[in-house]
Motif scaffolding. Structure first.
Motif, PDB file in Angstrom:
ATOM      1  N   ALA A   1       0.815  -1.227   0.000  1.00 14.22           N
ATOM      2  CA  ALA A   1       0.000   0.000   0.000  1.00 14.22           C
ATOM      3  C   ALA A   1       0.842   1.267   0.000  1.00 14.22           C
ATOM      4  CB  ALA A   1      -0.933  -0.001   1.204  1.00 14.22           C
ATOM      5  N   PHE A   2       2.133   1.144   0.313  1.00 14.95           N
ATOM      6  CA  PHE A   2       2.992   2.320   0.376  1.00 14.95           C
ATOM      7  C   PHE A   2       3.668   2.650  -0.954  1.00 14.95           C
ATOM      8  CE2 PHE A   2       3.379   0.871   4.925  1.00 14.95           C
ATOM      9  CZ  PHE A   2       2.651   1.927   5.468  1.00 14.95           C
ATOM     10  N   ILE A   3       3.446   1.816  -1.987  1.00  9.41           N
ATOM     11  CA  ILE A   3       4.204   1.953  -3.240  1.00  9.41           C
ATOM     12  C   ILE A   3       3.258   2.081  -4.417  1.00  9.41           C
ATOM     13  CG2 ILE A   3       5.956   0.867  -4.705  1.00  9.41           C
ATOM     14  CD1 ILE A   3       6.755  -0.763  -2.158  1.00  9.41           C
ATOM     15  N   ASP A   4       3.572   2.998  -5.353  1.00  9.41           N
ATOM     16  CA  ASP A   4       2.725   3.151  -6.534  1.00  9.41           C
ATOM     17  C   ASP A   4       3.274   2.346  -7.712  1.00  9.41           C
ATOM     18  OD1 ASP A   4       4.807   4.637  -7.770  1.00  9.41           O
ATOM     19  OD2 ASP A   4       3.937   6.556  -7.189  1.00  9.41           O
ATOM     20  N   ASP A   5       2.586   2.402  -8.851  1.00  8.07           N
ATOM     21  CA  ASP A   5       2.981   1.606 -10.016  1.00  8.07           C
ATOM     22  C   ASP A   5       4.258   2.112 -10.684  1.00  8.07           C
ATOM     23  OD1 ASP A   5       0.970  -0.240  -9.769  1.00  8.07           O
ATOM     24  OD2 ASP A   5      -0.421   0.819 -11.084  1.00  8.07           O
ATOM     25  N   LYS A   6       4.733   3.255 -10.261  1.00  8.69           N
ATOM     26  CA  LYS A   6       6.001   3.780 -10.784  1.00  8.69           C
ATOM     27  C   LYS A   6       7.166   3.457  -9.854  1.00  8.69           C
ATOM     28  CE  LYS A   6       3.788   7.563 -13.309  1.00  8.69           C
ATOM     29  NZ  LYS A   6       3.688   9.043 -13.480  1.00  8.69           N
ATOM     30  N   ARG A   7       6.886   2.571  -8.908  1.00  6.20           N
ATOM     31  CA  ARG A   7       7.896   2.119  -7.936  1.00  6.20           C
ATOM     32  C   ARG A   7       8.354   3.240  -7.007  1.00  6.20           C
ATOM     33  NH1 ARG A   7       9.757  -1.033 -12.627  1.00  6.20           N
ATOM     34  NH2 ARG A   7      11.258   0.593 -13.118  1.00  6.20           N
ATOM     35  N   GLN A   8       7.451   4.169  -6.732  1.00  5.91           N
ATOM     36  CA  GLN A   8       7.742   5.265  -5.822  1.00  5.91           C
ATOM     37  C   GLN A   8       6.964   5.091  -4.515  1.00  5.91           C
ATOM     38  OE1 GLN A   8      10.065   7.698  -6.628  1.00  5.91           O
ATOM     39  NE2 GLN A   8      10.366   6.364  -8.415  1.00  5.91           N
ATOM     40  N   PHE A   9       7.588   5.445  -3.425  1.00  7.43           N
ATOM     41  CA  PHE A   9       6.904   5.386  -2.142  1.00  7.43           C
ATOM     42  C   PHE A   9       5.936   6.560  -2.017  1.00  7.43           C
ATOM     43  CE2 PHE A   9      10.613   2.763  -1.367  1.00  7.43           C
ATOM     44  CZ  PHE A   9      10.071   1.705  -0.657  1.00  7.43           C
ATOM     45  N   LYS A  10       4.744   6.271  -1.534  1.00  6.64           N
ATOM     46  CA  LYS A  10       3.701   7.285  -1.445  1.00  6.64           C
ATOM     47  C   LYS A  10       3.870   8.191  -0.233  1.00  6.64           C
ATOM     48  CE  LYS A  10       0.283   4.141  -3.521  1.00  6.64           C
ATOM     49  NZ  LYS A  10      -0.996   3.418  -3.285  1.00  6.64           N
ATOM     50  N   LEU A  11       4.636   7.735   0.746  1.00  6.47           N
ATOM     51  CA  LEU A  11       4.836   8.490   1.978  1.00  6.47           C
ATOM     52  C   LEU A  11       6.316   8.776   2.193  1.00  6.47           C
ATOM     53  CD1 LEU A  11       2.503   6.498   4.417  1.00  6.47           C
ATOM     54  CD2 LEU A  11       1.993   8.669   3.291  1.00  6.47           C
ATOM     55  N   PRO A  12       6.637   9.860   2.900  1.00  6.42           N
ATOM     56  CA  PRO A  12       8.039  10.115   3.260  1.00  6.42           C
ATOM     57  C   PRO A  12       8.580   8.990   4.138  1.00  6.42           C
ATOM     58  CG  PRO A  12       6.669  12.043   3.690  1.00  6.42           C
ATOM     59  CD  PRO A  12       5.735  10.916   3.390  1.00  6.42           C
ATOM     60  N   GLU A  13       9.872   8.801   4.101  1.00  8.28           N
ATOM     61  CA  GLU A  13      10.493   7.725   4.869  1.00  8.28           C
ATOM     62  C   GLU A  13      10.160   7.806   6.350  1.00  8.28           C
ATOM     63  OE1 GLU A  13      14.974   7.154   5.857  1.00  8.28           O
ATOM     64  OE2 GLU A  13      14.575   5.987   4.030  1.00  8.28           O
ATOM     65  N   ALA A  14      10.145   9.009   6.916  1.00  7.72           N
ATOM     66  CA  ALA A  14       9.871   9.162   8.348  1.00  7.72           C
ATOM     67  C   ALA A  14       8.487   8.622   8.710  1.00  7.72           C
ATOM     68  CB  ALA A  14       9.986  10.631   8.747  1.00  7.72           C
ATOM     69  N   GLU A  15       7.501   8.829   7.828  1.00  8.18           N
ATOM     70  CA  GLU A  15       6.146   8.338   8.100  1.00  8.18           C
ATOM     71  C   GLU A  15       6.064   6.819   7.987  1.00  8.18           C
ATOM     72  OE1 GLU A  15       2.831  10.347   6.317  1.00  8.18           O
ATOM     73  OE2 GLU A  15       3.940  12.232   6.171  1.00  8.18           O
ATOM     74  N   ILE A  16       6.805   6.267   7.032  1.00  9.61           N
ATOM     75  CA  ILE A  16       6.828   4.808   6.898  1.00  9.61           C
ATOM     76  C   ILE A  16       7.466   4.176   8.129  1.00  9.61           C
ATOM     77  CG2 ILE A  16       7.738   2.865   5.567  1.00  9.61           C
ATOM     78  CD1 ILE A  16       7.575   4.644   3.076  1.00  9.61           C
ATOM     79  N   LEU A  17       8.582   4.724   8.572  1.00  9.25           N
ATOM     80  CA  LEU A  17       9.264   4.187   9.743  1.00  9.25           C
ATOM     81  C   LEU A  17       8.394   4.308  10.992  1.00  9.25           C
ATOM     82  CD1 LEU A  17      12.884   5.515   9.094  1.00  9.25           C
ATOM     83  CD2 LEU A  17      12.086   3.155   8.915  1.00  9.25           C
TER      84      LEU A  17
END
Length: 319
Positions: free
Chosen positions: A67-83
């Motif tokens: 859910a954090f990754i789009d079809d362009k292989r980009q993370f949808k959220l900043p790293e700090a939010e994912i962590l």
């Protein structure tokens, strides 16, 4: 003399006990139910959900970063939010006493270990390595990868080679997490999915064994019981190479993910449980299936297990 005889008798008894324990077969262990787990989105690993899951018999979970990754292989959220999301999920699971069994790695048409274009393949590997850095804090025991997405026509051998290359490149990153790397079998009743696409890799028992035979020995397998008719055949064929499972019912023809106790699928659950015992599968009975209430999962497994044990007893009494 009597004391010596007693000592000898005692020592013989100890030897017999040790021999009996050493020669106990997996089938003899079948009376012991397995731990139960299920697949849950990372955002849903909350203190409330985990406390309830534990109260109804859940000991393990699998989660994903899909859910954090789009079809362009980009993370949808900043790293700090994912962590932050990862830390909160781990805290919730730990507080409830639930272990994170596995991470289901992301996959899609663009997130495919077998992409023929080398630059694109390397980008997929890089994405997976980044996901693994986020997954480290969850302390998973297993990291699960899809071997591929759907393939174009007549490119199967190229895609196998690319997938094998990607797997070898990812293995050290998985080992850094002290986790086991597994490849999941994919849906594949026929070679063609439609006029322009072939089914994913590992679509049959034969192809799965061929690919596993070309992978490093310390890359293992997972069996999705919704992806293949008679999953017990694949379980037995993999043997000790089997390290994780996805439990769901179906007919091996499309993505059904029925709850095994729904009566909607075609799997023979006693045959599946027997196969798991025969290969000495050590992991949890991990559901990846539909349910209304998580309490249904442990109840369903225990009913399957009871039917399996009853069938074994009947077979033993009527050889």
């Amino acid at each position: 003399m009597k004391a010596s005889s007693n000592i000898i008798g005692f020592l013989l008894g100890v030897c017999l006990l040790v021999w009996a324990c050493a020669t106990k077969t997996p089938q003899q262990e079948a009376a012991q139910p397995r731990k139960v787990g299920y697949s849950i989105a990372l955002k849903n690993i909350t203190p409330e959900n985990m406390a309830y899951a534990k109260s109804v018999g859940i000991d393990y979970i699998e989660t994903s970063f899909q859910a954090f990754i789009d079809d362009k292989r980009q993370f949808k959220l900043p790293e700090a939010e994912i962590l932050k999301a990862v830390a909160e999920a781990k805290q919730a699971a730990d507080k409830a006493g639930i272990k994170i069994w596995s991470i289901h790695m992301p996959y899609s048409k663009t997130i495919d270990l077998s992409l023929a274009n080398e630059q694109e393949r390397q980008a997929v590997v890089a994405l997976h390595k980044q996901v693994l850095t986020y997954a480290k804090a969850l302390q998973p025991q297993v990291i699960l990868f899809h071997p591929s997405y759907y393939l174009g026509l007549n490119e199967r051998e190229t895609r196998k080679a690319q997938m094998i290359k990607s797997s070898g490149e990812l293995l050290p990153a998985v080992q850094e997490l002290k986790a086991t790397m597994v490849i999941e079998n994919m849906l594949g009743p026929e070679l063609l999915a439609d006029a322009n696409r072939e089914r994913p890799l590992c679509r049959s028992v034969e192809e799965t064994l061929e690919i596993m035979g070309r992978l490093p020995k310390n890359i293992y397998a997972a069996v999705d019981m919704n992806h293949i008719k008679k999953p017990e055949r694949l379980i037995r064929a993999l043997g000790k190479r089997l390290k994780s499972i996805h439990v769901a019912d179906g007919h091996g023809e499309k993505e059904n993910h029925f709850l095994p106790c729904s009566g909607q699928g075609g799997n023979d659950w006693s045959a599946i449980l027997a196969a798991l015992d025969e290969v000495n599968y050590q992991g949890p009975f991990l559901f990846e299936s539909a349910f209304k209430d998580v309490k249904e999962l442990k109840e369903c497994y225990l009913s399957l297990h009871s039917a399996y044990v009853a069938q074994k007893k009947l077979a033993k009494s009527n050889p």
